[in-house]
Design a protein around this motif. Structure first.
Motif, PDB file in Angstrom:
ATOM      1  N   PRO A   1       3.796  -7.127  -8.564  1.00  0.00           N
ATOM      2  CA  PRO A   1       3.154  -8.420  -8.839  1.00  0.00           C
ATOM      3  C   PRO A   1       1.640  -8.338  -8.960  1.00  0.00           C
ATOM      4  O   PRO A   1       1.027  -9.225  -9.558  1.00  0.00           O
ATOM      5  N   VAL A   2       1.014  -7.300  -8.388  1.00  0.00           N
ATOM      6  CA  VAL A   2      -0.448  -7.237  -8.408  1.00  0.00           C
ATOM      7  C   VAL A   2      -0.990  -6.239  -9.416  1.00  0.00           C
ATOM      8  O   VAL A   2      -2.190  -6.250  -9.705  1.00  0.00           O
ATOM      9  N   ASN A   3      -0.133  -5.373  -9.932  1.00  0.00           N
ATOM     10  CA  ASN A   3      -0.596  -4.346 -10.865  1.00  0.00           C
ATOM     11  C   ASN A   3       0.613  -3.782 -11.602  1.00  0.00           C
ATOM     12  O   ASN A   3       1.576  -3.337 -10.958  1.00  0.00           O
ATOM     13  N   PRO A   4       0.592  -3.781 -12.937  1.00  0.00           N
ATOM     14  CA  PRO A   4       1.738  -3.239 -13.679  1.00  0.00           C
ATOM     15  C   PRO A   4       1.859  -1.726 -13.570  1.00  0.00           C
ATOM     16  O   PRO A   4       2.896  -1.167 -13.930  1.00  0.00           O
ATOM     17  N   GLU A   5       0.825  -1.040 -13.079  1.00  0.00           N
ATOM     18  CA  GLU A   5       0.865   0.406 -12.900  1.00  0.00           C
ATOM     19  C   GLU A   5       0.403   0.727 -11.477  1.00  0.00           C
ATOM     20  O   GLU A   5      -0.704   1.194 -11.235  1.00  0.00           O
ATOM     21  N   TYR A   6       1.299   0.460 -10.552  1.00  0.00           N
ATOM     22  CA  TYR A   6       0.982   0.582  -9.125  1.00  0.00           C
ATOM     23  C   TYR A   6       1.562   1.895  -8.604  1.00  0.00           C
ATOM     24  O   TYR A   6       2.754   2.190  -8.808  1.00  0.00           O
ATOM     25  N   PRO A   7       0.775   2.713  -7.924  1.00  0.00           N
ATOM     26  CA  PRO A   7       1.299   3.985  -7.410  1.00  0.00           C
ATOM     27  C   PRO A   7       2.457   3.766  -6.440  1.00  0.00           C
ATOM     28  O   PRO A   7       2.354   2.986  -5.483  1.00  0.00           O
ATOM     29  N   GLY A   8       3.558   4.495  -6.706  1.00  0.00           N
ATOM     30  CA  GLY A   8       4.719   4.336  -5.841  1.00  0.00           C
ATOM     31  C   GLY A   8       4.443   4.710  -4.408  1.00  0.00           C
ATOM     32  O   GLY A   8       4.982   4.116  -3.474  1.00  0.00           O
ATOM     33  N   VAL A   9       3.577   5.683  -4.188  1.00  0.00           N
ATOM     34  CA  VAL A   9       3.282   6.116  -2.829  1.00  0.00           C
ATOM     35  C   VAL A   9       2.626   4.994  -2.028  1.00  0.00           C
ATOM     36  O   VAL A   9       2.837   4.882  -0.808  1.00  0.00           O
ATOM     37  N   GLU A  10       1.845   4.134  -2.700  1.00  0.00           N
ATOM     38  CA  GLU A  10       1.172   3.055  -1.973  1.00  0.00           C
ATOM     39  C   GLU A  10       2.146   1.956  -1.575  1.00  0.00           C
ATOM     40  O   GLU A  10       1.877   1.171  -0.660  1.00  0.00           O
ATOM     41  N   VAL A  11       3.287   1.881  -2.260  1.00  0.00           N
ATOM     42  CA  VAL A  11       4.330   0.938  -1.832  1.00  0.00           C
ATOM     43  C   VAL A  11       4.747   1.264  -0.401  1.00  0.00           C
ATOM     44  O   VAL A  11       4.856   0.372   0.456  1.00  0.00           O
ATOM     45  N   HIS A  12       4.964   2.555  -0.131  1.00  0.00           N
ATOM     46  CA  HIS A  12       5.347   2.955   1.235  1.00  0.00           C
ATOM     47  C   HIS A  12       4.222   2.680   2.221  1.00  0.00           C
ATOM     48  O   HIS A  12       4.473   2.316   3.380  1.00  0.00           O
ATOM     49  N   ALA A  13       2.981   2.837   1.782  1.00  0.00           N
ATOM     50  CA  ALA A  13       1.848   2.561   2.671  1.00  0.00           C
ATOM     51  C   ALA A  13       1.841   1.091   3.087  1.00  0.00           C
ATOM     52  O   ALA A  13       1.588   0.766   4.260  1.00  0.00           O
ATOM     53  N   ASN A  14       2.113   0.209   2.152  1.00  0.00           N
ATOM     54  CA  ASN A  14       2.170  -1.219   2.487  1.00  0.00           C
ATOM     55  C   ASN A  14       3.283  -1.505   3.481  1.00  0.00           C
ATOM     56  O   ASN A  14       3.104  -2.297   4.422  1.00  0.00           O
ATOM     57  N   LEU A  15       4.433  -0.915   3.285  1.00  0.00           N
ATOM     58  CA  LEU A  15       5.548  -1.136   4.203  1.00  0.00           C
ATOM     59  C   LEU A  15       5.235  -0.582   5.588  1.00  0.00           C
ATOM     60  O   LEU A  15       5.561  -1.202   6.610  1.00  0.00           O
ATOM     61  N   ILE A  16       4.594   0.588   5.650  1.00  0.00           N
ATOM     62  CA  ILE A  16       4.218   1.153   6.955  1.00  0.00           C
ATOM     63  C   ILE A  16       3.259   0.218   7.680  1.00  0.00           C
ATOM     64  O   ILE A  16       3.396  -0.030   8.892  1.00  0.00           O
ATOM     65  N   ALA A  17       2.275  -0.331   6.946  1.00  0.00           N
ATOM     66  CA  ALA A  17       1.325  -1.266   7.565  1.00  0.00           C
ATOM     67  C   ALA A  17       2.044  -2.488   8.114  1.00  0.00           C
ATOM     68  O   ALA A  17       1.737  -2.977   9.209  1.00  0.00           O
ATOM     69  N   SER A  18       3.021  -2.998   7.370  1.00  0.00           N
ATOM     70  CA  SER A  18       3.765  -4.177   7.832  1.00  0.00           C
ATOM     71  C   SER A  18       4.585  -3.865   9.073  1.00  0.00           C
ATOM     72  O   SER A  18       4.687  -4.688   9.992  1.00  0.00           O
TER      73      SER A  18
ATOM     74  N   PHE B   1       1.782  -6.516  -0.872  1.00  0.00           N
ATOM     75  CA  PHE B   1       0.836  -5.626  -1.540  1.00  0.00           C
ATOM     76  C   PHE B   1      -0.579  -6.007  -1.102  1.00  0.00           C
ATOM     77  O   PHE B   1      -1.151  -6.986  -1.568  1.00  0.00           O
ATOM     78  N   ARG B   2      -1.131  -5.216  -0.211  1.00  0.00           N
ATOM     79  CA  ARG B   2      -2.383  -5.580   0.430  1.00  0.00           C
ATOM     80  C   ARG B   2      -3.602  -5.217  -0.405  1.00  0.00           C
ATOM     81  O   ARG B   2      -4.699  -5.676  -0.125  1.00  0.00           O
ATOM     82  N   GLY B   3      -3.443  -4.388  -1.374  1.00  0.00           N
ATOM     83  CA  GLY B   3      -4.536  -4.016  -2.261  1.00  0.00           C
ATOM     84  C   GLY B   3      -4.095  -4.157  -3.703  1.00  0.00           C
ATOM     85  O   GLY B   3      -3.026  -4.683  -3.996  1.00  0.00           O
ATOM     86  N   ARG B   4      -4.935  -3.668  -4.597  1.00  0.00           N
ATOM     87  CA  ARG B   4      -4.620  -3.795  -6.018  1.00  0.00           C
ATOM     88  C   ARG B   4      -4.017  -2.513  -6.567  1.00  0.00           C
ATOM     89  O   ARG B   4      -3.665  -2.437  -7.729  1.00  0.00           O
ATOM     90  N   GLY B   5      -3.894  -1.471  -5.746  1.00  0.00           N
ATOM     91  CA  GLY B   5      -3.235  -0.244  -6.142  1.00  0.00           C
ATOM     92  C   GLY B   5      -4.188   0.821  -6.628  1.00  0.00           C
ATOM     93  O   GLY B   5      -5.152   0.546  -7.337  1.00  0.00           O
ATOM     94  N   GLY B   6      -3.933   2.064  -6.213  1.00  0.00           N
ATOM     95  CA  GLY B   6      -4.733   3.181  -6.673  1.00  0.00           C
ATOM     96  C   GLY B   6      -5.949   3.428  -5.813  1.00  0.00           C
ATOM     97  O   GLY B   6      -6.249   2.679  -4.873  1.00  0.00           O
ATOM     98  N   PRO B   7      -6.698   4.471  -6.131  1.00  0.00           N
ATOM     99  CA  PRO B   7      -7.885   4.819  -5.327  1.00  0.00           C
ATOM    100  C   PRO B   7      -8.910   3.701  -5.237  1.00  0.00           C
ATOM    101  O   PRO B   7      -9.654   3.629  -4.262  1.00  0.00           O
ATOM    102  N   GLY B   8      -8.973   2.824  -6.242  1.00  0.00           N
ATOM    103  CA  GLY B   8      -9.935   1.720  -6.183  1.00  0.00           C
ATOM    104  C   GLY B   8      -9.336   0.426  -5.686  1.00  0.00           C
ATOM    105  O   GLY B   8      -9.975  -0.627  -5.742  1.00  0.00           O
ATOM    106  N   GLY B   9      -8.091   0.481  -5.188  1.00  0.00           N
ATOM    107  CA  GLY B   9      -7.404  -0.745  -4.775  1.00  0.00           C
ATOM    108  C   GLY B   9      -7.928  -1.366  -3.517  1.00  0.00           C
ATOM    109  O   GLY B   9      -7.749  -2.557  -3.274  1.00  0.00           O
TER     110      GLY B   9
END
Length: 727
Positions: free
Chosen positions: A324-341, A274-282
């Motif tokens: 682990p970084v945010n209890p309300e993390y956008p599911g779409v950003e999960v895929h973004a992290n995997l794509i970056a990896s 999880f490279r950010g904290r999640g969401g537009p301000g992550g």
């Protein structure tokens, strides 16, 4: 150490620390991936979700046409036909109630292209780099699966431990056939409800299908194939390898020869970084409102050439994950992290030898702290514990950041904390015992009654170094080398043991001296530490006089038994000395050091020159005036430039009779004559003293000295000082 030590508390703590590593990792913005967000503002502007597919079609056309994105991944499944346009109702009317209305059927047929929303979306995505998302299900199968990445035939007998799913909920046939690809976006959370990993490939029947992130990267790269990396044929593999369920990597074939590899783990899953904290301000990824894309207000520089994921952060649509970084993390950003990896080929992973590294850290930390905490004082123990914990976490973070290794550290942190708590508890529960042990150690040096006094206030006494005025004593056996050569080992042991026992008792037990050490036949002792005596010099002189008496008694006994004669020489000096526990890492002792100590040693050595058994420095004489002294000389010992007066203590001044006082007065006069270079008068005075005391070596020494000086006059500038060039 999951898999070997199943302790819920440890595993939970490992999970917390793993999340902490991600939270403290600096956020770096990745412009390659952009999230087109169906956010609350977009819902207000466009309408409630789900949007009609003509709107989705316009969204796709804007992204692929106006903004030129590299690929689009939909974190959305279109499993049902879109009938919201009302075209089906119109068709029913044209075939039924209104079939006789002239031109109505033709008008309805003319509306087909505009009102067939599924057709509009299929047309928008056909031939475009668009990837649709779908989910797996244990019960139902709905929609049309995309083309698989590979099947069992490709494995050619190898085992591949992918997660197996019985069913799926996929997209409609029209959309599935039009899309460039499709990927699974189902989430597999840990038992505590936290999402930490994602399956990169899932098995459905005999076929294997990629995740949404993997399928999106493949489309963005124009990949020809996505397959597991098989570096051995079945014939070359061991039985264990054939049955092993986790390949280390997958490969994406794109271009003519290029192959991109990325690591996977158990169940063909990957740990999500999880490279950010999640969401537009992550901070990790740019978020662009979907309404801005539809209206053309989005920044072209943000979207051009980017991999776009379409998802939602709007409340109520329920696409939020606990991470682990945010209890309300956008599911779409999960895929973004995997794509970056995948693009970076930088997946966090647990190496095969992770357990060995963790055990090594446990053993090293345990050994170091077990020894160090037992030796250090409380404040130093706290500092060491904090430093050890920080070092462990820093090491694991460095391995995480630089080598992408994910190691469990809860057991090590708990070990560090446990050893500290145990050490503190031991110190608290056995404080009295430790203090008594310290006092008992002093019992090796001082008399039992002083040990009892120290036990009353043990905090006052320690072995730390300090400077203090003390009196030091050195005693040595005259001619011991000759004595040792003439005795058998057994007789020598008895001889020296009796002598050392008597001297030690006179020092320690009779006058509270501190035994420092035995140096062969020599004994070193001092007074004034660890227990401070204001009369340390008087105690030392009293002990020295008693030691002479003990030596005389022992000598009579030795001679009666046929043993060699015992004669001793004692040197005493008073002054500032360094006292404390000194030595090396191998051996230490409570001892004294300094110039005053060295002078005491020199005085013991020169007693034989003056034919006396005891010599003290002028500082000792001044500090113990209650004794009668005979001045011996002004001397300059080796290692010192300033001359010192040395004296022979005789007995307590109160016990000195008229005859002794008269002799001392005559001696003082004779010594004055010598120093004034009146050789004839000095020789006459010394001859009288020698005749009255035929056993005195001191008077004979001065007679010889006067004879030499008369024959070799020293000159008018002679200061009367005798210089010793040897120790």
């Amino acid at each position: 150490m999951t898999g070997y030590l199943h302790f819920n508390t440890v595993e939970r703590m490992d999970a917390f620390l793993s999340g902490l590593r991600m939270r403290v990792t600096p956020v770096v913005h990745d412009p390659r991936i952009v999230i087109v967000d169906i956010d609350e503002a977009s819902l207000v502007e466009v309408g409630r979700w789900p949007w009609n597919r003509d709107v989705v079609a316009r969204l796709v056309n804007q992204m692929t046409g106006r903004y030129g994105v590299a690929a689009i991944g939909f974190d959305v499944v279109f499993s049902e036909p879109d009938n919201t346009s009302g075209y089906g109702v119109l068709q029913g009317l044209a075939r039924g109630q209104l079939k006789d209305v002239p031109g109505f059927g033709a008008q309805v047929a003319g509306l087909r292209e505009r009102l067939d929303y599924d057709g509009l979306l299929a047309k928008a995505i056909e031939g475009k780099p668009v990837v649709l998302g779908y989910t797996v299900s244990a019960k139902l199968s709905k929609g049309v699966l995309p083309k698989p990445a590979f099947d069992l035939d490709f494995l050619n007998g190898r085992a591949l431990d992918a997660r197996d799913s019985a069913g799926y909920e996929a997209n409609t046939e029209r959309l599935a056939n039009a899309a460039a690809g499709a990927g699974i976006f189902s989430a597999n959370t840990d038992p505590d409800g936290i999402l930490r990993s994602a399956d990169m490939v899932t098995r459905i029947g005999d076929k294997f299908y990629p995740s949404l992130s993997l399928a999106t990267v493949a489309v963005a790269l124009g990949a020809r194939a996505v397959k597991p990396y098989l570096d051995k044929s079945v014939d070359d593999m061991s039985e264990r390898e054939r049955g092993y369920g986790g390949y280390e990597a997958f490969q994406i074939h794109y271009g003519e020869k290029r192959v991109k590899l990325f690591a996977v783990g158990e169940n063909l899953s990957a740990l999500i970084e999880f490279r950010g904290r999640g969401g537009p301000g992550g901070g990790a990824f740019s978020y662009v409102p979907a309404a801005d894309v539809l209206s053309g207000k989005a920044d072209p520089d943000v979207l051009a050439g980017a991999i776009v994921l379409v998802g939602t952060t709007a409340p109520g649509i329920n696409d939020l994950r606990a991470t682990p970084v945010n209890p309300e993390y956008p599911g779409v950003e999960v895929h973004a992290n995997l794509i970056a990896s995948i693009l970076d080929n930088s997946f966090k992973r647990r190496p095969d030898y992770a357990l060995g590294i963790e055990v090594g850290q446990l053993v090293a930390a345990g050994l170091v702290l077990s020894v160090a905490l037992a030796l250090l004082p409380p404040l130093a123990s706290i500092a060491l514990t904090l430093a050890a914990g920080a070092a462990v976490m820093a090491l694991n973070y460095a391995l995480y950041a630089r080598l992408d290794w994910v190691l469990n550290e809860a057991a090590i942190v708990l070990l560090v904390a446990g050893l500290f708590i145990l050490n503190m508890a031991w110190g608290y529960l056995f404080e009295t015992r430790q203090k008594n042990a310290l006092v008992s150690r002093f019992g090796e040096y001082v008399a039992p009654e002083l040990v009892a006094e120290m036990a009353d206030d043990p905090e006052q006494y320690n072995m730390d170094g300090e400077s203090r005025e003390l009196t030091v004593l050195f005693v040595d056996v005259r001619g011991f080398t000759t004595i040792s050569e003439g005795l058998s080992p057994k007789a020598l042991r008895e001889y020296i043991n009796l002598y050392l026992t008597a001297m030690s008792s006179d020092i320690r037990d009779s006058h509270g001296g501190t035994l420092d050490k035995y140096i062969g036949d020599a004994v070193m002792a001092f007074w004034g530490a660890p227990v401070a005596f204001p009369d340390h010099a008087s105690r030392a002189v009293a002990s020295a006089l008693l030691m002479q008496k003990s030596a005389a008694r022992l000598n009579d006994d030795f001679l009666a038994r046929g043993l060699p004669q015992l004669k001793i020489g004692i040197g005493l000096n008073t002054g500032m000395m360094h006292v404390g526990d000194m030595g090396s890492a191998v051996r230490r002792a409570y001892t004294v050091m300094g110039d005053a100590v060295n002078l005491g040693s020199r005085l013991e050595g020169i007693t034989k020159v003056y034919g006396v058994g005891l010599a003290v420095g002028e500082a000792t004489r001044a500090a113990a005036p209650e004794y009668a002294y005979r001045e011996l000389d002004l001397v300059r010992v080796k290692g010192k430039n300033e001359p010192v007066a040395i004296y022979e203590p005789l007995l307590p001044a109160a016990e000195a009779g008229p005859e002794l006082l008269a002799e001392l007065a005559r001696w003082a006069s004779a010594l004055a004559l010598v120093r004034s270079q009146r050789w004839d008068a000095a020789a006459a005075a010394l001859a009288g003293l020698a005749a009255a005391s035929p056993g005195s070596g001191l008077y004979r020494l001065y007679l010889e000295r006067v004879a030499h000086l008369r024959a070799h006059p020293p000159g008018a500038d002679w200061d009367g000082v005798t210089t010793f060039e040897t120790k």
